[in-house]
Scaffold this active site. Sequence first.
Site, PDB file in Angstrom:
ATOM      1  N   GLU A   1       2.590 -16.560   2.319  1.00 30.38           N
ATOM      2  CA  GLU A   1       1.563 -15.520   2.289  1.00 30.38           C
ATOM      3  C   GLU A   1       0.660 -15.688   3.505  1.00 30.38           C
ATOM      4  O   GLU A   1       0.162 -16.784   3.772  1.00 30.38           O
ATOM      5  CB  GLU A   1       0.718 -15.597   1.005  1.00 30.38           C
ATOM      6  CG  GLU A   1      -0.383 -14.526   0.998  1.00 30.38           C
ATOM      7  CD  GLU A   1      -1.216 -14.472  -0.284  1.00 30.38           C
ATOM      8  OE1 GLU A   1      -1.091 -15.373  -1.131  1.00 30.38           O
ATOM      9  OE2 GLU A   1      -2.004 -13.509  -0.402  1.00 30.38           O
TER      10      GLU A   1
ATOM     11  N   GLU B   1       1.130  -7.102  -0.687  1.00 30.89           N
ATOM     12  CA  GLU B   1       0.326  -7.425  -1.870  1.00 30.89           C
ATOM     13  C   GLU B   1      -0.840  -6.461  -1.959  1.00 30.89           C
ATOM     14  O   GLU B   1      -1.620  -6.330  -1.022  1.00 30.89           O
ATOM     15  CB  GLU B   1      -0.212  -8.863  -1.790  1.00 30.89           C
ATOM     16  CG  GLU B   1       0.869  -9.921  -1.716  1.00 30.89           C
ATOM     17  CD  GLU B   1       0.318 -11.347  -1.909  1.00 30.89           C
ATOM     18  OE1 GLU B   1      -0.878 -11.508  -2.230  1.00 30.89           O
ATOM     19  OE2 GLU B   1       1.119 -12.284  -1.741  1.00 30.89           O
TER      20      GLU B   1
ATOM     21  N   GLU C   1      -0.301 -18.234  -8.978  1.00 31.91           N
ATOM     22  CA  GLU C   1      -1.073 -18.758  -7.845  1.00 31.91           C
ATOM     23  C   GLU C   1      -2.145 -19.732  -8.329  1.00 31.91           C
ATOM     24  O   GLU C   1      -2.552 -19.711  -9.487  1.00 31.91           O
ATOM     25  CB  GLU C   1      -1.679 -17.622  -7.009  1.00 31.91           C
ATOM     26  CG  GLU C   1      -2.908 -17.001  -7.595  1.00 31.91           C
ATOM     27  CD  GLU C   1      -3.607 -15.977  -6.702  1.00 31.91           C
ATOM     28  OE1 GLU C   1      -3.027 -15.453  -5.744  1.00 31.91           O
ATOM     29  OE2 GLU C   1      -4.767 -15.689  -7.006  1.00 31.91           O
TER      30      GLU C   1
HETATM   31  P1  C2E Z   1      -5.408 -13.653  -2.555  1.00 29.14           P
HETATM   32  O1  C2E Z   1      -4.516 -12.678  -1.864  1.00 29.14           O
HETATM   33  O2  C2E Z   1      -5.365 -13.691  -4.044  1.00 29.14           O
HETATM   34  O3  C2E Z   1      -5.038 -15.049  -1.913  1.00 29.14           O
HETATM   35  C1  C2E Z   1      -4.989 -16.264  -2.593  1.00 29.14           C
HETATM   36  C2  C2E Z   1      -6.213 -17.084  -2.310  1.00 29.14           C
HETATM   37  O4  C2E Z   1      -6.173 -18.244  -3.130  1.00 29.14           O
HETATM   38  C3  C2E Z   1      -6.293 -17.610  -0.882  1.00 29.14           C
HETATM   39  O5  C2E Z   1      -7.665 -17.737  -0.550  1.00 29.14           O
HETATM   40  C4  C2E Z   1      -5.692 -18.997  -1.014  1.00 29.14           C
HETATM   41  O6  C2E Z   1      -6.102 -19.871   0.010  1.00 29.14           O
HETATM   42  C5  C2E Z   1      -6.247 -19.400  -2.359  1.00 29.14           C
HETATM   43  N1  C2E Z   1      -5.478 -20.445  -3.022  1.00 29.14           N
HETATM   44  C6  C2E Z   1      -4.135 -20.612  -3.026  1.00 29.14           C
HETATM   45  N2  C2E Z   1      -3.772 -21.662  -3.775  1.00 29.14           N
HETATM   46  C7  C2E Z   1      -4.913 -22.183  -4.272  1.00 29.14           C
HETATM   47  C8  C2E Z   1      -5.196 -23.297  -5.135  1.00 29.14           C
HETATM   48  O7  C2E Z   1      -4.304 -24.045  -5.606  1.00 29.14           O
HETATM   49  N3  C2E Z   1      -6.494 -23.508  -5.458  1.00 29.14           N
HETATM   50  C9  C2E Z   1      -7.501 -22.713  -4.965  1.00 29.14           C
HETATM   51  N4  C2E Z   1      -8.738 -23.004  -5.330  1.00 29.14           N
HETATM   52  N5  C2E Z   1      -7.282 -21.667  -4.148  1.00 29.14           N
HETATM   53  C10 C2E Z   1      -5.988 -21.401  -3.812  1.00 29.14           C
HETATM   54  P2  C2E Z   1      -8.237 -17.107   0.796  1.00 29.14           P
HETATM   55  O8  C2E Z   1      -7.312 -17.425   1.917  1.00 29.14           O
HETATM   56  O9  C2E Z   1      -9.657 -17.533   0.893  1.00 29.14           O
HETATM   57  O10 C2E Z   1      -8.166 -15.556   0.550  1.00 29.14           O
HETATM   58  C11 C2E Z   1      -8.994 -14.955  -0.399  1.00 29.14           C
HETATM   59  C12 C2E Z   1      -8.693 -13.482  -0.526  1.00 29.14           C
HETATM   60  O11 C2E Z   1      -8.995 -12.786   0.687  1.00 29.14           O
HETATM   61  C13 C2E Z   1      -7.204 -13.211  -0.765  1.00 29.14           C
HETATM   62  O12 C2E Z   1      -6.920 -13.414  -2.117  1.00 29.14           O
HETATM   63  C14 C2E Z   1      -7.118 -11.762  -0.321  1.00 29.14           C
HETATM   64  O13 C2E Z   1      -7.552 -10.903  -1.349  1.00 29.14           O
HETATM   65  C15 C2E Z   1      -8.125 -11.696   0.828  1.00 29.14           C
HETATM   66  N6  C2E Z   1      -7.392 -11.775   2.096  1.00 29.14           N
HETATM   67  C16 C2E Z   1      -6.994 -12.869   2.784  1.00 29.14           C
HETATM   68  N7  C2E Z   1      -6.345 -12.531   3.912  1.00 29.14           N
HETATM   69  C17 C2E Z   1      -6.302 -11.175   3.941  1.00 29.14           C
HETATM   70  C18 C2E Z   1      -5.766 -10.204   4.862  1.00 29.14           C
HETATM   71  O14 C2E Z   1      -5.145 -10.517   5.877  1.00 29.14           O
HETATM   72  N8  C2E Z   1      -5.945  -8.888   4.537  1.00 29.14           N
HETATM   73  C19 C2E Z   1      -6.587  -8.496   3.407  1.00 29.14           C
HETATM   74  N9  C2E Z   1      -6.717  -7.192   3.175  1.00 29.14           N
HETATM   75  N10 C2E Z   1      -7.100  -9.373   2.532  1.00 29.14           N
HETATM   76  C20 C2E Z   1      -6.966 -10.700   2.790  1.00 29.14           C
HETATM   77 MG    MG Z   2      -2.681 -12.188  -1.923  1.00 25.44          MG
HETATM   78 MG    MG Z   3      -3.703 -13.533  -5.252  1.00 29.42          MG
HETATM   79 MG    MG Z   4      -6.489 -14.050  -6.067  1.00 30.66          MG
END
Ligand code: C2E
Ligand code: MG
Ligand code: MG
Ligand code: MG
Length: 284
Positions: free
Chosen positions: A59, A146, A233
């Site tokens: 991802e 997604e 996740e």
């Molecule tokens: P999401 O798509 O639900 O992404 C999963 C988030 O959970 C990611 O945080 C990831 O680092 C985190 N995560 C994964 N495994 C674990 C775990 O075991 N424990 C914990 N505590 N966290 C975990 P991240 O990278 O901070 O991203 C947060 C949200 O920001 C994403 O949720 C998504 O909605 C948004 N996002 C990130 N990158 C993009 C992007 O390129 N475009 C868009 N539109 N949204 C993005």
């Molecule tokens: Mg996602």
């Molecule tokens: Mg997610």
């Molecule tokens: Mg999420």
Amino acid sequence: QVKRSGKGKMEIFSAEHEIEIQRIRSLEFCLRTDGIERELSVVYQPIIDTINGKVLAFEALARWNSEVFGAIPPTTFIPVAERIGLIDKLTHALLQRALDQLKTWPDNIKLSFNLSPNSMTSSVMIDRMIAQIEESGVDPCRVDVEITETAMIGNFDDVLTAIDRLKAFGVGIVLDDFGTGYSSLAHLHLLSFDKIKIDKSFVSAVLTNSASFTIVKSMLALGRQMEVGCVVEGVETEEVLKTVRRLGGTTIQGYLFSRPMAAKDILPYLAKFGQDLNPVLRRA
Ligand code: C2E
Ligand code: MG
Ligand code: MG
Ligand code: MG
């Protein structure tokens, strides 16, 4: 005395409020000027099939390391970009980087890409994405998009059209953060998702909160019965992995296996992946 401290608090509050407004303004300014070209990066987190111990996908997750503000999480800057009309440019830039990476990975590994609710309701943006993937030469079936339930609020028909077009083009559609939005079941029923992602808020509490346990269990059962794949996740510990697997969850993303990593670390990670993972999987 009381009055004075009350007034003092009011002043402090409004000063803080003012600072917050200033902060958001300069955040917007930085995002406009530097953010996209220079300071944005993409990290990648593996999604793993625990039945055969293989990496299925990565991802792509956006990162903004601002010279002025330091690291700003995507949950902060994506909504800002949406508000100031910069999200399409941002999405385009992020997707380009991710596609360039995908081309360097083994063919059996997919890219999972987050699309913001705004983009999902814009037919211009959907056209542009399809063109971009076509131009990259990547097989569309290696890309999953997604989306979240939020996109559908008030825009149900537009989202439905976008999903149909993306599916016809050949990319997979994944419902992200399942269960945290509105009318989850209605959406799942009406729209044909290829996969659902069970949100980490339920997963992280699966051992400590009986409601979360029941929710994860029910979502996995729902996925099986509707023949929609489930990605779980936020799996951080072996205990959680064990429970999730007992409930039938096999496709896993979480810190237990890996945090999101820099692009340059992916091929080395894949090279030594099996050895690192097998002990964990045997124990779970
Ligand atoms: P999401 O798509 O639900 O992404 C999963 C988030 O959970 C990611 O945080 C990831 O680092 C985190 N995560 C994964 N495994 C674990 C775990 O075991 N424990 C914990 N505590 N966290 C975990 P991240 O990278 O901070 O991203 C947060 C949200 O920001 C994403 O949720 C998504 O909605 C948004 N996002 C990130 N990158 C993009 C992007 O390129 N475009 C868009 N539109 N949204 C993005
Ligand atoms: Mg996602
Ligand atoms: Mg997610
Ligand atoms: Mg999420």
